[in-house]
Design a protein around this motif. Structure first.
Motif, PDB file in Angstrom:
ATOM      1  N   ASP A 437       0.835  -1.197   0.000  1.00  0.00           N
ATOM      2  CA  ASP A 437       0.000   0.000   0.000  1.00  0.00           C
ATOM      3  C   ASP A 437       0.870   1.248   0.000  1.00  0.00           C
ATOM      4  OD1 ASP A 437      -2.070   1.748  -0.010  1.00  0.00           O
ATOM      5  OD2 ASP A 437      -2.788   1.300   2.016  1.00  0.00           O
ATOM      6  N   ALA A 504      -7.578   1.645  -0.420  1.00  0.00           N
ATOM      7  CA  ALA A 504      -8.706   1.804   0.498  1.00  0.00           C
ATOM      8  C   ALA A 504      -9.876   2.530  -0.175  1.00  0.00           C
ATOM      9  CB  ALA A 504      -8.255   2.569   1.744  1.00  0.00           C
ATOM     10  N   ASP A 505      -9.557   3.507  -1.032  1.00  0.00           N
ATOM     11  CA  ASP A 505     -10.612   4.240  -1.739  1.00  0.00           C
ATOM     12  C   ASP A 505     -11.431   3.295  -2.606  1.00  0.00           C
ATOM     13  OD1 ASP A 505      -9.620   6.576  -0.628  1.00  0.00           O
ATOM     14  OD2 ASP A 505      -8.257   6.928  -2.328  1.00  0.00           O
ATOM     15  N   GLU A 507     -11.823   0.039  -2.235  1.00  0.00           N
ATOM     16  CA  GLU A 507     -12.636  -0.848  -1.394  1.00  0.00           C
ATOM     17  C   GLU A 507     -13.880  -0.117  -0.894  1.00  0.00           C
ATOM     18  OE1 GLU A 507     -12.363  -3.942  -0.763  1.00  0.00           O
ATOM     19  OE2 GLU A 507     -10.354  -4.447  -1.489  1.00  0.00           O
ATOM     20  N   ASP A 508     -13.704   1.107  -0.449  1.00  0.00           N
ATOM     21  CA  ASP A 508     -14.841   1.884   0.040  1.00  0.00           C
ATOM     22  C   ASP A 508     -15.877   2.093  -1.069  1.00  0.00           C
ATOM     23  OD1 ASP A 508     -13.679   2.044   2.492  1.00  0.00           O
ATOM     24  OD2 ASP A 508     -12.873   4.068   2.210  1.00  0.00           O
TER      25      ASP A 508
END
Length: 571
Positions: A437, A504-505, A507-508
């Motif tokens: 990441d 993360a963006d 996944e959200d």
């Protein structure tokens, strides 16, 4: 020997000469003037036969008038003698000032040349100055009045009434008359030329007025728009004149149109196109503003016309309304690139947009650069693809050194020529490292497959299934940003392209979209629900569009298998 009565004869002859010279200036045409010259020889100078030979434009001389004998006129009038033969005659014989006298003893050599002549044979003269029927007397006429000018014609005379060759007074009178005749003929020619010029000018003016009237009617009553704009000067481009069709098309009066130029009316995105077509023969398709604030698609065709030989030039513009054709083209382009059921971009359009972000260079090469992300995370280049699909191709051109990530400044060498020329102007796309990441923002590809859709289709029919797909498409479109792409790949499969996202963006985003799909969908009073499985892939240079989609598809199946059947289906 001069007699006592000769002064009185001279006075009478002078009066007659004055009268015939005055008559020369009363003739109304060139033909009348030439005949008056021939008649004046008979009436005022005492000869029984005269002819006027006029120089033609080709140099030869034509018998233009004959007086004194109907037979001679019938034989000679209209006949032509060559210039060579005439010059030979004027070089022979005795030179009496400007006159040329060829006695019968020398003139026999001229009997067979091509100069028209009237003579008869006769006995030898009984005294020295007796006129012989074969004698010839010529009075040349010159444009300047004297022998130094250009030859205008020759007066030939025969048969003096007193039967004698002319004395000094008779020669002087004939020479003076030839001088005045030359002036009269020149003036008659000038008047004739002026009359012809006036007639020609009047005809040209009539033709011009007819042409102007034809143009005015064609301009005013043309079924399509017409405009005349000024070229050059302070008013360059200003609309000088517009027809009714153009005024109706743009919803403005002719007086209002004269306040504008086309650059004032054109759509801001089409200004560059207009400037490139402001030349003779220029053509363009662009949008012009109406009075109500809307724009209409038109086709412009320009041609340059001159107001006079060295006068101002105007630009004549033909304006054709192509709104219907353009709308039809846009509809066809939209149908070719969008799904007919949901209105979303179809599989071909999805692959085109995705392919525009990829190149063959593998990720990790030295000249790779991070992808440029707009202020709203939109895909650079997607707007251009969308614009091309809809026929909007009128934006400013991108120069050869343009680099989006540098705000339009010249790009570094790796974006321009040399060995990297195959990748000019391309912003390389790289994927974030999913293990570490590393914080890189990339192009996320979310592959969505609906759960439980087949059972809805089987139980309630395709009509209900289509309604579910339309609603799912709407919910997906509402859940993404303006610059993102939601496409229908086929069946119950959808793909979302979202640029500028981290791990993360992405996944959200998948969670939000899944939650948006789960709520019940009402179709004809019946509530149905479907679930959704998402696989997140990442686009990167060195991959093809098919490889990117296959990767996201595979991850979607991994995610689908990781959940129980009950967990996948909506209740």
């Amino acid at each position: 020997m001069e007699t006592e009565s000769e002064p009185y004869v001279r006075l009478a002859t002078l009066r007659q000469l004055h009268q015939v010279v005055a008559d020369l200036n009363t003739a109304r045409s060139l033909a009348d003037t030439l005949q008056t010259v021939a008649d004046g020889i008979i009436a005022g100078l005492g000869y029984e036969l005269s002819a006027v030979n006029l120089v033609r434009p080709d140099g030869d001389l034509v018998v233009a008038a004959v007086a004194g004998s109907a037979g001679a006129e019938a034989l000679m009038a209209g006949r032509v003698g060559s210039r060579v033969s005439w010059e030979r005659r004027l070089a022979m014989g005795d030179h009496w000032g400007d006159l040329r006298f060829i006695p019968y003893t020398e003139g026999w050599v001229l009997d067979d040349d091509d100069v028209p002549q009237w003579h008869t044979t006769g006995p030898a003269p009984r005294f020295a100055d007796e006129w012989h029927p074969m004698d010839r007397l010529f009075a040349p006429m010159y444009t300047a009045g004297a022998s130094g000018g250009e030859l205008l014609g020759v007066i030939s005379v025969d048969k003096p009434r007193n039967g004698r060759r002319p004395g000094a007074w008779g020669r002087e009178a004939l020479q003076m008359y030839a001088f005045q005749a030359a002036i009269a003929i020149s003036n008659a020619r000038l008047r004739a030329n002026m009359q012809r010029a006036l007639v020609r000018l009047e005809r040209e003016q009539q033709a011009l007025r007819a042409s102007e009237e034809s143009f005015r009617q064609a301009f005013e009553y043309a079924p399509s728009g017409m405009a005349i704009a000024e070229m050059g000067g302070d008013q360059h481009g200003r609309l000088h004149r517009t027809n009714d069709a153009l005024c109706r098309l743009l919803g403005r009066s002719a007086s209002q149109m004269r306040r504008y130029s086309f650059s004032d009316l054109v759509h801001p995105e089409d200004v560059g196109t207009l400037l490139r077509t402001s030349a003779e023969g220029g053509r363009a398709e662009l949008r012009l503003g109406r009075r109500d604030g809307t724009y209409v698609w038109v086709s412009l065709r320009n041609s340059v016309v001159a107001d006079a030989a060295d006068g101002p030039r105007f630009l004549l513009t033909h304006v054709e309304d192509i709104e219907e054709r353009k709308r039809h083209e846009l509809q066809l382009a939209h149908r070719a690139s969008h799904d007919s059921l949901t209105g979303l971009p179809n599989s071909a359009e999805l692959r085109a947009r995705l392919g525009s972000r990829l190149c063959d260079r593998p990720a990790g090469s030295e000249t790779h650069a991070a992808a440029a992300v707009g202020p709203y995370g939109c895909l650079d280049g997607f707007a251009e693809v969308e614009s091309a699909a809809y026929g909007h191709g009128f934006g400013a051109d991108v120069g050869p050194d343009y680099a989006p990530e540098r705000g339009g400044e010249p790009a570094p060498d790796e974006y321009r020529g040399g060995p990297e020329a195959g990748y000019d102007h391309h912003v390389h796309t790289i994927a974030p490292d999913e293990e570490t990441d590393d914080g890189i923002k990339g192009l996320a590809v979310l592959f969505c497959d609906l759960d439980g859709f087949k059972s809805i289709n089987d139980r309630f029919g395709h009509h209900t299934g289509d309604a579910v797909l339309i609603e799912v498409a709407r919910r997906l479109s509402n859940g993404v940003r303006d610059g993102d792409t939601v496409a229908r790949l086929g069946g119950d499969e959808f793909v979302v392209l979202a640029d500028g996202l981290g791990l993360a963006d992405a996944e959200d985003l998948a969670v939000r979209l899944r939650n948006a799909i789960i709520p019940p969908i009402r179709v004809e009073g019946r509530a149905v629900r479907v679930g959704a499985s998402f696989g997140i892939g990442w686009a990167a240079c060195g991959m093809s569009a098919e490889e990117v989609l296959a990767s996201a598809d595979q991850r979607m199946y991994v995610e689908k298998r990781s959940r129980s059947k009950a967990g996948r289906r909506a209740c």
